[in-house]
Design a protein around this motif. Structure first.
Motif, PDB file in Angstrom:
ATOM      1  N   TYR A  44       0.834  -1.203   0.000  1.00 45.14           N
ATOM      2  CA  TYR A  44       0.000   0.000   0.000  1.00 45.14           C
ATOM      3  C   TYR A  44       0.867   1.250   0.000  1.00 45.14           C
ATOM      4  O   TYR A  44       1.971   1.269   0.568  1.00 45.14           O
ATOM      5  N   ASP A  45       0.337   2.309  -0.607  1.00 44.10           N
ATOM      6  CA  ASP A  45       1.001   3.602  -0.556  1.00 44.10           C
ATOM      7  C   ASP A  45       0.597   4.345   0.719  1.00 44.10           C
ATOM      8  O   ASP A  45      -0.076   3.779   1.591  1.00 44.10           O
ATOM      9  N   THR A  46       0.986   5.612   0.833  1.00 42.46           N
ATOM     10  CA  THR A  46       0.663   6.435   2.003  1.00 42.46           C
ATOM     11  C   THR A  46       0.240   7.826   1.522  1.00 42.46           C
ATOM     12  O   THR A  46       0.073   8.058   0.332  1.00 42.46           O
ATOM     13  N   ARG A  47       0.098   8.760   2.479  1.00 46.27           N
ATOM     14  CA  ARG A  47      -0.186  10.148   2.124  1.00 46.27           C
ATOM     15  C   ARG A  47       1.096  10.962   1.944  1.00 46.27           C
ATOM     16  O   ARG A  47       1.035  12.186   1.822  1.00 46.27           O
ATOM     17  N   LYS A  48       2.243  10.312   1.910  1.00 43.46           N
ATOM     18  CA  LYS A  48       3.507  11.006   1.660  1.00 43.46           C
ATOM     19  C   LYS A  48       3.659  11.200   0.153  1.00 43.46           C
ATOM     20  O   LYS A  48       4.459  10.542  -0.512  1.00 43.46           O
ATOM     21  N   THR A  49       2.853  12.115  -0.356  1.00 48.54           N
ATOM     22  CA  THR A  49       2.801  12.370  -1.790  1.00 48.54           C
ATOM     23  C   THR A  49       3.147  13.824  -2.068  1.00 48.54           C
ATOM     24  O   THR A  49       3.116  14.669  -1.171  1.00 48.54           O
ATOM     25  N   THR A  50       3.468  14.120  -3.314  1.00 48.04           N
ATOM     26  CA  THR A  50       3.750  15.492  -3.714  1.00 48.04           C
ATOM     27  C   THR A  50       2.461  16.305  -3.646  1.00 48.04           C
ATOM     28  O   THR A  50       1.454  15.896  -4.232  1.00 48.04           O
ATOM     29  N   PRO A  51       2.443  17.426  -2.927  1.00 55.51           N
ATOM     30  CA  PRO A  51       1.204  18.217  -2.833  1.00 55.51           C
ATOM     31  C   PRO A  51       0.613  18.505  -4.212  1.00 55.51           C
ATOM     32  O   PRO A  51       1.306  18.966  -5.112  1.00 55.51           O
ATOM     33  N   GLY A  52      -0.675  18.226  -4.346  1.00 53.95           N
ATOM     34  CA  GLY A  52      -1.362  18.427  -5.606  1.00 53.95           C
ATOM     35  C   GLY A  52      -1.336  17.218  -6.530  1.00 53.95           C
ATOM     36  O   GLY A  52      -2.171  17.093  -7.429  1.00 53.95           O
ATOM     37  N   TRP A  53      -0.390  16.328  -6.301  1.00 54.70           N
ATOM     38  CA  TRP A  53      -0.206  15.167  -7.181  1.00 54.70           C
ATOM     39  C   TRP A  53      -0.767  13.879  -6.581  1.00 54.70           C
ATOM     40  O   TRP A  53      -0.576  12.802  -7.145  1.00 54.70           O
ATOM     41  N   ARG A  54      -1.452  13.958  -5.439  1.00 55.90           N
ATOM     42  CA  ARG A  54      -1.772  12.721  -4.712  1.00 55.90           C
ATOM     43  C   ARG A  54      -2.548  11.717  -5.552  1.00 55.90           C
ATOM     44  O   ARG A  54      -2.173  10.547  -5.647  1.00 55.90           O
ATOM     45  N   ARG A  55      -3.657  12.131  -6.145  1.00 51.68           N
ATOM     46  CA  ARG A  55      -4.444  11.164  -6.917  1.00 51.68           C
ATOM     47  C   ARG A  55      -3.649  10.598  -8.090  1.00 51.68           C
ATOM     48  O   ARG A  55      -3.734   9.409  -8.408  1.00 51.68           O
ATOM     49  N   LEU A  56      -2.885  11.455  -8.751  1.00 49.20           N
ATOM     50  CA  LEU A  56      -2.086  10.985  -9.886  1.00 49.20           C
ATOM     51  C   LEU A  56      -1.015   9.995  -9.431  1.00 49.20           C
ATOM     52  O   LEU A  56      -0.789   8.960 -10.073  1.00 49.20           O
ATOM     53  N   GLU A  57      -0.340  10.301  -8.332  1.00 53.60           N
ATOM     54  CA  GLU A  57       0.698   9.395  -7.847  1.00 53.60           C
ATOM     55  C   GLU A  57       0.099   8.089  -7.342  1.00 53.60           C
ATOM     56  O   GLU A  57       0.658   7.004  -7.565  1.00 53.60           O
ATOM     57  N   HIS A  79      -3.839   3.175  -0.082  1.00 55.98           N
ATOM     58  CA  HIS A  79      -4.293   3.488   1.269  1.00 55.98           C
ATOM     59  C   HIS A  79      -5.266   4.654   1.132  1.00 55.98           C
ATOM     60  O   HIS A  79      -5.590   5.066   0.014  1.00 55.98           O
ATOM     61  N   ARG A  80      -5.730   5.223   2.227  1.00 52.87           N
ATOM     62  CA  ARG A  80      -6.731   6.285   2.136  1.00 52.87           C
ATOM     63  C   ARG A  80      -6.199   7.450   1.293  1.00 52.87           C
ATOM     64  O   ARG A  80      -5.019   7.797   1.362  1.00 52.87           O
ATOM     65  N   THR A  81      -7.080   8.020   0.514  1.00 48.95           N
ATOM     66  CA  THR A  81      -6.705   9.135  -0.343  1.00 48.95           C
ATOM     67  C   THR A  81      -6.439  10.395   0.474  1.00 48.95           C
ATOM     68  O   THR A  81      -5.525  11.165   0.174  1.00 48.95           O
ATOM     69  N   ILE A  89       1.382  -4.058   3.889  1.00 52.42           N
ATOM     70  CA  ILE A  89       2.637  -3.340   4.125  1.00 52.42           C
ATOM     71  C   ILE A  89       2.499  -1.985   3.444  1.00 52.42           C
ATOM     72  O   ILE A  89       2.191  -1.917   2.247  1.00 52.42           O
ATOM     73  N   SER A  90       2.700  -0.905   4.192  1.00 55.65           N
ATOM     74  CA  SER A  90       2.593   0.435   3.607  1.00 55.65           C
ATOM     75  C   SER A  90       3.953   1.107   3.610  1.00 55.65           C
ATOM     76  O   SER A  90       4.740   0.951   4.546  1.00 55.65           O
ATOM     77  N   SER A  91       4.207   1.853   2.544  1.00 53.85           N
ATOM     78  CA  SER A  91       5.507   2.513   2.413  1.00 53.85           C
ATOM     79  C   SER A  91       5.374   3.823   1.655  1.00 53.85           C
ATOM     80  O   SER A  91       4.851   3.845   0.534  1.00 53.85           O
ATOM     81  N   GLY A  92       5.856   4.897   2.255  1.00 50.29           N
ATOM     82  CA  GLY A  92       5.889   6.188   1.583  1.00 50.29           C
ATOM     83  C   GLY A  92       6.932   6.250   0.493  1.00 50.29           C
ATOM     84  O   GLY A  92       6.891   7.129  -0.368  1.00 50.29           O
ATOM     85  N   ALA A  93       7.876   5.298   0.510  1.00 56.45           N
ATOM     86  CA  ALA A  93       8.957   5.300  -0.486  1.00 56.45           C
ATOM     87  C   ALA A  93       8.422   5.186  -1.905  1.00 56.45           C
ATOM     88  O   ALA A  93       9.052   5.676  -2.848  1.00 56.45           O
ATOM     89  N   LEU A  94       7.268   4.559  -2.083  1.00 56.52           N
ATOM     90  CA  LEU A  94       6.725   4.365  -3.420  1.00 56.52           C
ATOM     91  C   LEU A  94       6.534   5.686  -4.142  1.00 56.52           C
ATOM     92  O   LEU A  94       6.676   5.759  -5.367  1.00 56.52           O
TER      93      LEU A  94
END
Length: 308
Positions: free
Chosen positions: A141-154, A166-168, A286-291
């Motif tokens: 699973y991914d996390t919320r450690k995403t580029t601001p504005g890019w979350r849905r795309l990432e 994981h949760r959007t 298993i969740s990882s922000g590294a993705l």
């Protein structure tokens, strides 16, 4: 049936995010001016065609955005996908053909490549992690450690690479963490993990005035004692934060004995070198922000084609 967070798919919300990013990217490149080099050298009626070609292997992601980009920029271009999101990228094998105004091609090429390179990078790294845990019972699973504005795309790109979402955002699930426990309760005296879980479960099941609350209740614990405390409260998922491999195995055994329907999620210290051992402990997630925050862009080039 076990509950899970919604999968990010190309929908109106994702399209709107993309269009907002495109508007920002256009302002970065053109401000409120024009592409002076292209206007100076390229005739207004000149036509052109090109292909987007990977220079390396990986996983394709982001082709779904190209039509949104062209429409938002009002480019006089036609896009022909030569692959699908989720396909394997092969060096030298084109994934997209663009044809139309030579001026628009030159002005839009960097924007299109930036989006595709970034999203292919996320999908490709995710694919490497997924390969590492193949054959186990664990999902990535991914996390919320995403580029601001890019979350849905990432997050969409994570799905293209074989991962799960994981949760959007904060709106689509309860995820109780240490800071919530410390600041909750009357006069901010704090809540126990079990009390917080029980309260969230009441909201999730509509047993309060908040009947529109999300269904999933997840709580983070940092020791086996907390896990034993929260299992009877009925969370859907328990996030095991920075557990050692031995602790993860003990957590799985404890869960199997006390609440076998609860899923366990391992998080923290997840790398490409450790994920296989983590999956072997028996956790389901298993969740990882590294993705998303460690993904390196895939090298995509733009090759011009001779017009007939």
């Amino acid at each position: 049936m076990k509950r899970d967070y919604a999968k990010v798919v190309p929908d109106a919300a994702m399209e709107d995010d993309c269009r907002q990013l495109v508007r920002l990217a256009v302002r970065e490149d053109l401000e409120r001016s024009i592409d002076w080099t292209t206007a100076c050298l390229i005739a207004n009626d000149q036509r052109g065609a090109c292909q987007v070609v990977p220079r390396q292997t990986g996983i394709c992601a982001g082709l779904v955005t190209v039509d949104w980009i062209l429409d938002e920029t009002e480019a006089d271009l036609k896009a022909e996908p030569l692959a699908r999101d989720g396909d394997t990228l092969h060096a030298g094998q084109p994934i997209l053909r663009l044809e139309g105004s030579a001026r628009d091609l030159l002005t839009c090429e960097r924007l299109i490549l930036n989006v595709l390179c970034k999203l292919c990078g996320v999908a490709s790294l995710t694919g490497r992690y997924v390969q590492e845990i193949a054959g186990t019972s664990a999902a990535l699973y991914d996390t919320r450690k995403t580029t601001p504005g890019w979350r849905r795309l990432e997050k969409y790109a994570v799905g293209c690479g074989g991962g799960r979402n994981h949760r959007t955002g904060l709106f689509d699930g309860f995820l109780i963490k240490d800071n919530h426990l410390a600041l909750a309760g009357e006069a901010a005296k704090g809540l126990s993990p079990r009390a917080a879980t029980e309260l969230a479960r009441q909201w999730a099941e509509g047993r309060t005035e908040m009947t529109a609350a999300p269904e999933i209740v997840e709580i983070e614990v940092d020791c086996l004692e907390q896990l034993a405390e929260v299992l009877p409260a009925g969370p859907d998922i328990v996030l095991l934060d920075n557990f050692t491999l031995e602790q993860l195995r003990s957590a799985v055994q404890l869960r199997d004995q006390q609440a076998p329907t609860v899923e366990l999620e391992a998080s923290g210290n997840v790398t490409i070198d450790t994920i296989r051992e983590i999956a072997a402990t028996g956790v389901e997630r298993i969740s990882s922000g590294a993705l998303t925050h460690q993904a390196v862009w895939v090298d995509l080039g733009l090759d011009w084609q001779q017009q007939p």
